[in-house]
Design an enzyme around this catalytic site. Structure first.
Site, mmCIF file in Angstrom:
data_model
loop_
_atom_site.group_PDB
_atom_site.id
_atom_site.type_symbol
_atom_site.label_atom_id
_atom_site.label_comp_id
_atom_site.label_asym_id
_atom_site.label_seq_id
_atom_site.Cartn_x
_atom_site.Cartn_y
_atom_site.Cartn_z
ATOM 1 N N GLU A 212 0.841 -1.194 0.000
ATOM 2 C CA GLU A 212 0.000 0.000 0.000
ATOM 3 C C GLU A 212 0.873 1.240 0.000
ATOM 4 O O GLU A 212 2.069 1.172 0.237
ATOM 5 C CB GLU A 212 -0.942 0.019 1.209
ATOM 6 C CG GLU A 212 -0.262 0.205 2.562
ATOM 7 C CD GLU A 212 0.162 -1.123 3.177
ATOM 8 O OE1 GLU A 212 -0.232 -2.172 2.641
ATOM 9 O OE2 GLU A 212 0.907 -1.103 4.171
ATOM 10 N N ASP A 213 0.224 2.367 -0.271
ATOM 11 C CA ASP A 213 0.876 3.663 -0.258
ATOM 12 C C ASP A 213 1.179 4.089 1.171
ATOM 13 O O ASP A 213 0.529 3.636 2.099
ATOM 14 C CB ASP A 213 -0.118 4.669 -0.862
ATOM 15 C CG ASP A 213 0.513 5.488 -1.948
ATOM 16 O OD1 ASP A 213 1.289 4.905 -2.731
ATOM 17 O OD2 ASP A 213 0.233 6.700 -2.004
ATOM 18 N N ARG A 214 2.130 5.009 1.330
ATOM 19 C CA ARG A 214 2.412 5.472 2.687
ATOM 20 C C ARG A 214 1.205 6.191 3.295
ATOM 21 O O ARG A 214 1.038 6.209 4.506
ATOM 22 C CB ARG A 214 3.657 6.366 2.718
ATOM 23 C CG ARG A 214 3.535 7.639 1.904
ATOM 24 C CD ARG A 214 4.828 8.440 1.979
ATOM 25 N NE ARG A 214 5.076 8.885 3.335
ATOM 26 C CZ ARG A 214 6.283 8.956 3.906
ATOM 27 N NH1 ARG A 214 7.341 8.600 3.226
ATOM 28 N NH2 ARG A 214 6.421 9.393 5.129
ATOM 29 N N LYS A 332 -3.495 3.764 -8.541
ATOM 30 C CA LYS A 332 -3.387 5.130 -9.079
ATOM 31 C C LYS A 332 -3.517 5.131 -10.602
ATOM 32 O O LYS A 332 -4.151 6.009 -11.186
ATOM 33 C CB LYS A 332 -2.050 5.757 -8.667
ATOM 34 C CG LYS A 332 -2.015 6.133 -7.191
ATOM 35 C CD LYS A 332 -0.643 6.624 -6.801
ATOM 36 C CE LYS A 332 -0.631 7.101 -5.361
ATOM 37 N NZ LYS A 332 0.728 7.399 -4.899
#
Ligand SMILES: [Zn+2]
Ligand SMILES: [Zn+2]
Length: 366
Positions: A212-214, A332
Site C-alpha cells: 500500500e501507499d504510505r 493510481k
C-alpha cells in the site's frame, strides 16, 4: 620435525593414546598402543589432550544456549587440521579406518554431556539448535532454526510507508534523527522491532501479500504478511494471537511451515477518492467492472479483474469509489489510465486522478 606421519612412525608402537582415542581404535587395532599414564607429562599422540577437555567445551556451549528455547539440538565442530591428520594416520595404521573419527567422537561426547544436563534430545536431522564448537579457540557459536510467522496487519495512521526507507538525514548509517536505526518509521520497522523483541534473533525478512501507499490505511482483517526471523531465541509459541503497536495492529499471528514459494491469489476491497475535471456522467463508473489490461513493461499486458464498483459523489470535483480489485492492480494508474485500459478516466471520458486510496479489506488469503 616432519609431519605427524613421520613422528608416529618413529614412536610406533609405543604411541601414547588417551583413553578416548584408544577406545575408538582399540577394537580393530593391530599394534598395541597403550593408554597414557596420567602421571606422565606426555600428551595423547592424536588429540594432544583435547578429548580430556570436553567438559570445558560443553560448559561453554551450555552457557551459550541457555538463552534459547528448544527441544532438540545437534553439535558440530571445527578441529585443527593437524589433529584430523594424526587421527586419519592412527586409524589407517591400526587397521581401524572404519572406526569413529575423532570429530564424531568429540561431537557425540559433548552432545551426551549437554543432553544429560539439559534433558534435551540430540537430533542430527532436524534440530532446533545447531551448536558449532571451534576447538582451536575453545569457542562456540549457536544457530537456531529460523521461525516463519504468518500474520495480518491493519494500519490506522496515514503517512507511514510499508517498507523501510533509509533515513534522509544519515542515508541509512544511523543518526540521532532516526534513533540510530538508519530508517524512518515504517510498518516493516514496527513489525520487525516487535518480533525481534519477542523472539530474539538476528534479523527479519518480510514477504508481503501486496502493498500500500504510505498514505493508505489498511483496514478490515488486514494485509497478510510472512516474516522470517533468523536465529531466533524463542519459537512462535512466544507470540500472542494479536498485538497493538502504535497505529499498527497485528493479528492472527502463528507459526507457518515456511514462506510459500508462490503467494496465493488475493483480492482487495479498495476505497478511492477520485478528483475529476469536466462534467462527466458518474453513473458510467459502473462500466469499469470486468477485466482491465495493465501494461507491465515490454511484452503482453497482464489482466486484472475489477468488480463490485460503487461510488458516492463528495464534491463538485471529487467522488469516492469502492471496488473489489484483483491483487496487484495498480490503483493510481487504474484511475489515471496510464498504461491501464479501461480506467476511471477512460470510462468517464475525462481526466481523473487518485487523491487517496485505502484498503477496506484483503480477501482470499486466510
Ligand atoms: Zn586422545
Ligand atoms: Zn538517520
Amino acid at each position: 620435525m616432519g609431519g605427524p606421519a613421520k613422528d608416529a612412525r618413529a614412536i610406533h608402537p609405543e604411541l601414547g593414546l588417551c583413553r578416548s582415542c584408544l577406545g575408538r581404535v582399540a577394537s580393530r587395532r593391530r599394534g598395541p598402543p597403550r593408554p597414557l599414564d596420567p602421571d606422565l607429562a606426555a600428551e595423547c599422540f592424536v588429540c594432544r589432550g583435547l578429548m580430556d577437555g570436553l567438559g570445558r567445551l560443553a560448559e561453554v556451549a551450555l552457557d551459550r544456549i541457555s538463552g534459547y528455547d528448544y527441544e532438540t539440538f545437534t553439535v558440530g565442530a571445527t578441529l585443527k587440521p593437524s589433529v584430523l591428520d594424526r587421527d586419519d594416520y592412527i586409524r589407517s595404521r591400526t587397521g581401524a579406518a572404519g572406526a569413529a573419527s575423532i570429530k564424531s567422537a568429540l561431537t557425540g561426547e559433548v552432545g551426551r554431556m549437554m543432553s544429560r544436563r539439559t534433558k534435551k534430545r540430540v537430533d542430527r536431522a532436524d534440530p532446533d539448535l545447531t551448536v558449532l564448537l571451534d576447538t582451536r579457540f575453545g569457542s562456540c557459536e549457536v544457530r537456531s532454526r529460523p521461525v516463519v510467522v504468518y500474520m495480518r496487519y491493519t494500519k490506522t495512521r496515514r503517512g507511514v510507508p510499508q517498507k523501510r526507507i533509509a533515513c534522509g538525514s544519515c542515508d541509512g548509517r544511523g543518526c540521532g534523527e532516526c534513533g540510530f536505526s538508519g530508517s524512518g518509521p515504517s510498518i516493516e520497522g514496527v513489525l520487525a522491532g516487535y518480533l525481534l523483541e519477542r523472539l530474539g534473533g538476528a534479523d527479519v525478512r518480510f514477504t508481503w501479500v501486496g502493498g500500500e501507499d504510505r498514505d493508505s490505511l489498511v483496514l478490515g482483517r488486514g494485509r497478510p504478511v510472512y516474516a522470517r526471523v533468523r536465529n531466533p531465541a524463542r519459537s512462535a509459541a512466544a507470540l500472542p494471537e494479536s498485538t497493538s503497536l502504535d497505529g499498527v495492529e497485528a493479528s492472527g499471528m502463528r507459526a507457518a511451515a515456511g514462506v510459500p514459494a508462490r503467494l496465493p491469489p488475493f483480492r482487495s476491497m479498495v476505497r478511492i477518492v477520485v478528483r475529476f475535471g469536466g462534467e462527466p456522467d458518474l453513473r458510467l463508473i459502473r462500466t469499469l467492472a470486468g477485466r482491465v489490461l495493465v501494461a507491465t513493461g515490454p511484452g503482453r499486458p497482464s489482466t486484472k479483474e475489477v468488480g463490485s464498483v460503487r461510488y458516492r459523489r463528495m464534491s463538485a470535483d471529487s467522488f469516492r469509489m469502492d471496488a473489489e480489485v484483483e491483487g496487484g492492480t495498480p490503483i493510481k494508474r487504474l484511475v489515471s489510465g496510464e498504461g491501464v485500459e479501461p480506467s476511471v478516466s477512460s470510462v468517464l471520458g475525462t481526466e481523473c486522478a487518485c487523491a487517496r486510496f485505502d484498503f477496506l479489506d484483503i480477501i482470499g488469503n486466510s
